[in-house]
Design an enzyme around this catalytic site. Structure first.
Site, PDB file in Angstrom:
ATOM      1  N   ARG A   1       0.854  -1.188   0.000  1.00  0.00           N
ATOM      2  CA  ARG A   1       0.000   0.000   0.000  1.00  0.00           C
ATOM      3  C   ARG A   1       0.893   1.242   0.000  1.00  0.00           C
ATOM      4  NH1 ARG A   1      -3.320  -0.293   5.202  1.00  0.00           N
ATOM      5  NH2 ARG A   1      -4.002   1.766   4.507  1.00  0.00           N
TER       6      ARG A   1
ATOM      7  N   SER B   1       0.560   4.049   1.876  1.00  0.00           N
ATOM      8  CA  SER B   1       0.619   4.854   3.093  1.00  0.00           C
ATOM      9  C   SER B   1       2.039   4.876   3.635  1.00  0.00           C
ATOM     10  CB  SER B   1      -0.325   4.300   4.162  1.00  0.00           C
ATOM     11  OG  SER B   1       0.196   3.108   4.718  1.00  0.00           O
TER      12      SER B   1
ATOM     13  N   LYS C   1      -3.130  -7.995  11.168  1.00  0.00           N
ATOM     14  CA  LYS C   1      -4.464  -7.746  11.736  1.00  0.00           C
ATOM     15  C   LYS C   1      -5.474  -7.345  10.653  1.00  0.00           C
ATOM     16  CE  LYS C   1      -3.961  -2.848  13.000  1.00  0.00           C
ATOM     17  NZ  LYS C   1      -4.098  -1.866  14.081  1.00  0.00           N
ATOM     18  N   ASP C   2      -4.995  -6.946   9.455  1.00  0.00           N
ATOM     19  CA  ASP C   2      -5.896  -6.583   8.366  1.00  0.00           C
ATOM     20  C   ASP C   2      -6.343  -7.774   7.534  1.00  0.00           C
ATOM     21  OD1 ASP C   2      -5.521  -3.972   9.145  1.00  0.00           O
ATOM     22  OD2 ASP C   2      -4.165  -3.440   7.505  1.00  0.00           O
TER      23      ASP C   2
ATOM     24  N   SER D   1     -11.821   2.066  15.538  1.00  0.00           N
ATOM     25  CA  SER D   1     -11.948   0.649  15.859  1.00  0.00           C
ATOM     26  C   SER D   1     -13.052   0.372  16.873  1.00  0.00           C
ATOM     27  CB  SER D   1     -10.607   0.151  16.427  1.00  0.00           C
ATOM     28  OG  SER D   1     -10.773  -1.045  17.145  1.00  0.00           O
TER      29      SER D   1
ATOM     30  N   ARG E   1     -13.470  -2.351  18.383  1.00  0.00           N
ATOM     31  CA  ARG E   1     -12.797  -3.100  19.450  1.00  0.00           C
ATOM     32  C   ARG E   1     -12.230  -2.155  20.507  1.00  0.00           C
ATOM     33  NH1 ARG E   1      -7.582  -3.406  20.348  1.00  0.00           N
ATOM     34  NH2 ARG E   1      -7.098  -2.498  18.325  1.00  0.00           N
ATOM     35  N   ARG E   2     -11.549  -1.110  20.066  1.00  0.00           N
ATOM     36  CA  ARG E   2     -10.985  -0.154  21.021  1.00  0.00           C
ATOM     37  C   ARG E   2     -12.085   0.597  21.756  1.00  0.00           C
ATOM     38  NH1 ARG E   2      -6.496   1.705  16.583  1.00  0.00           N
ATOM     39  NH2 ARG E   2      -4.780   0.344  17.246  1.00  0.00           N
TER      40      ARG E   2
ATOM     41  N   ARG F   1     -11.112   8.363  10.843  1.00  0.00           N
ATOM     42  CA  ARG F   1     -10.322   7.644   9.843  1.00  0.00           C
ATOM     43  C   ARG F   1      -9.068   8.459   9.586  1.00  0.00           C
ATOM     44  NH1 ARG F   1     -12.299   4.717   5.109  1.00  0.00           N
ATOM     45  NH2 ARG F   1     -10.049   4.467   4.980  1.00  0.00           N
ATOM     46  N   GLY F   2      -8.199   7.920   8.739  1.00  0.00           N
ATOM     47  CA  GLY F   2      -7.028   8.685   8.334  1.00  0.00           C
ATOM     48  C   GLY F   2      -5.728   8.047   8.753  1.00  0.00           C
ATOM     49  N   ASN F   3      -4.637   8.570   8.185  1.00  0.00           N
ATOM     50  CA  ASN F   3      -3.316   8.044   8.507  1.00  0.00           C
ATOM     51  C   ASN F   3      -2.832   8.591   9.852  1.00  0.00           C
ATOM     52  OD1 ASN F   3      -2.384  10.662   8.023  1.00  0.00           O
ATOM     53  ND2 ASN F   3      -1.823  10.216   5.912  1.00  0.00           N
TER      54      ASN F   3
ATOM     55  N   THR G   1      -2.827  12.421  10.162  1.00  0.00           N
ATOM     56  CA  THR G   1      -4.181  12.958  10.293  1.00  0.00           C
ATOM     57  C   THR G   1      -4.701  12.763  11.712  1.00  0.00           C
ATOM     58  OG1 THR G   1      -4.636  12.486   7.970  1.00  0.00           O
ATOM     59  CG2 THR G   1      -6.543  12.811   9.407  1.00  0.00           C
ATOM     60  N   ARG G   2      -4.515  11.566  12.247  1.00  0.00           N
ATOM     61  CA  ARG G   2      -5.071  11.240  13.565  1.00  0.00           C
ATOM     62  C   ARG G   2      -4.393  12.046  14.674  1.00  0.00           C
ATOM     63  NH1 ARG G   2      -7.346   5.172  13.464  1.00  0.00           N
ATOM     64  NH2 ARG G   2      -7.829   5.086  11.253  1.00  0.00           N
TER      65      ARG G   2
ATOM     66  N   CYS H   1     -12.570  -8.544  10.394  1.00  0.00           N
ATOM     67  CA  CYS H   1     -11.485  -7.714  10.932  1.00  0.00           C
ATOM     68  C   CYS H   1     -12.006  -6.480  11.662  1.00  0.00           C
ATOM     69  CB  CYS H   1     -10.565  -7.242   9.812  1.00  0.00           C
ATOM     70  SG  CYS H   1     -10.007  -8.510   8.697  1.00  0.00           S
TER      71      CYS H   1
END
Length: 322
Positions: free
Chosen positions: A13, A15, A83-84, A129, A131-132, A153-155, A158-159, A246
């Site tokens: 990818r 990223s 995990k993906d 997530s 889960r989180r 969302r975002g990289n 961004t986060r 996932c």
């Protein structure tokens, strides 16, 4: 391997994180094969869509384009965040190596260098997530904390930018990703697995290639770490047995319990599933001898999943899927 010097093509990818971890794998593969490795950047639907991940099929959407390129012969192998990966493995592809796992924990990057438990009342915590969200909200409920989890969302840039700009008080990220891009020093709190269990396979990479490429499978196999593989196999088996994708609110971690520096005694597998508001969690663990086979590790995951389902885990995921 053959003596040819023709570069091996590694699909990744685009990223920053994917490029960083693929670059590290490329260097390792070059060492074991004696061949140069070139990165082939592939854009996935998960990278271009602005939709909520859970609604477009979870993190598996990052994997499809890479696997398609492998099957078309456009690349020789691909690197995924484990995990993906969906838990069902295509017959014509093989996970040739799962290298030594990075730190599997989740971490907090918060304003004013705050720890999770020091965040102010009403603190807004960003994460994409379920889960989180489920575990953070459950912990807050049981410890008298007042937080709001905000879907984002975002990289990484961004986060973390949401915190720097004052939009959010904190964001939750994976320690492994920040380690791989050299930004672990921005972490303000490491979340123990007792607080938040990571995603199954979190911190591990998967190196995948065509099942009929025996030479490449053998060469990549030199990068495989048996302890990491047995642990993540148990975690992913639990996820599969819960029939969860996932993006489901499922956490799992297999720890190898040691007796001294080198003697691994047992493996402990922990699993959790919960509603995103944290009002209901099913959290169980099992400890036993370290599995010596893929099947043995899978059985451990299935057994714990069966216990979780008996305590109502399916209903909690069903709520999430609607």
């Amino acid at each position: 391997m053959s003596t040819t010097r023709e570069p091996l093509r590694l699909g990744t990818r685009r990223s920053k994180l994917a490029m960083a971890q693929s670059g590290q794998v490329a260097d390792a593969v070059s060492r074991v094969t004696g061949r140069p490795v070139e990165l082939v950047e592939i854009t996935t639907y998960g990278d271009t869509s602005r939709e909520n991940l859970a609604q477009i099929g979870g993190t598996g959407v990052f994997v499809t384009a890479l696997r398609d390129a492998l099957l078309r012969g456009e690349i020789d192998f691909a690197v995924h965040s484990l995990k993906d990966l969906p838990t069902t493995q295509p017959e014509d592809l093989v996970l040739a190596a799962i290298p030594v796992r990075e730190d599997p924990r989740d971490v907090i990057v918060a304003r004013d260098a705050l720890k999770f438990t020091d965040l102010p009342r009403g603190a807004r915590i960003g994460t994409g997530s379920p889960r989180r969200m489920a575990q953070l909200n459950a912990y807050a409920r049981s410890h008298g904390l007042d937080i709001e989890t905000v879907p984002i969302r975002g990289n990484v840039d961004t986060r973390i930018g949401y915190v720097r700009d004052g939009v959010l008080d904190a964001v939750v990220l994976a320690a492994a990703g920040l380690n791989r891009i050299g930004r672990i020093d921005e972490v303000t709190d490491f979340l123990s697995a007792d607080t938040v269990l990571p995603a199954p396979g979190q911190g591990a990479l998967a190196i995948e290639c065509a099942a009929d490429n025996a030479d490449l499978i053998a060469a990549l196999g030199e990068l495989d770490d048996p302890r990491t593989r047995v642990a993540v196999t148990a975690e992913r088996s639990l996820l599969a047995a819960l029939e969860a994708g996932c993006s489901a609110p499922v956490g799992a971690l297999a720890d190898l319990l040691t007796d001294g520096p080198t003697n691994v005694k047992e493996m402990r597998l922990r699993g959790v599933v919960g509603t995103t508001d944290g009002s209901r969690l099913v959290q169980l663990s099992t400890t036993g001898p370290v599995p010596t086979t893929h099947e043995g590790a899978g059985a451990l995951g299935r057994e714990l999943a069966a216990e979780m389902l008996a305590q109502g885990a399916a209903g909690l995921m069903g709520e999430q899927a609607q």
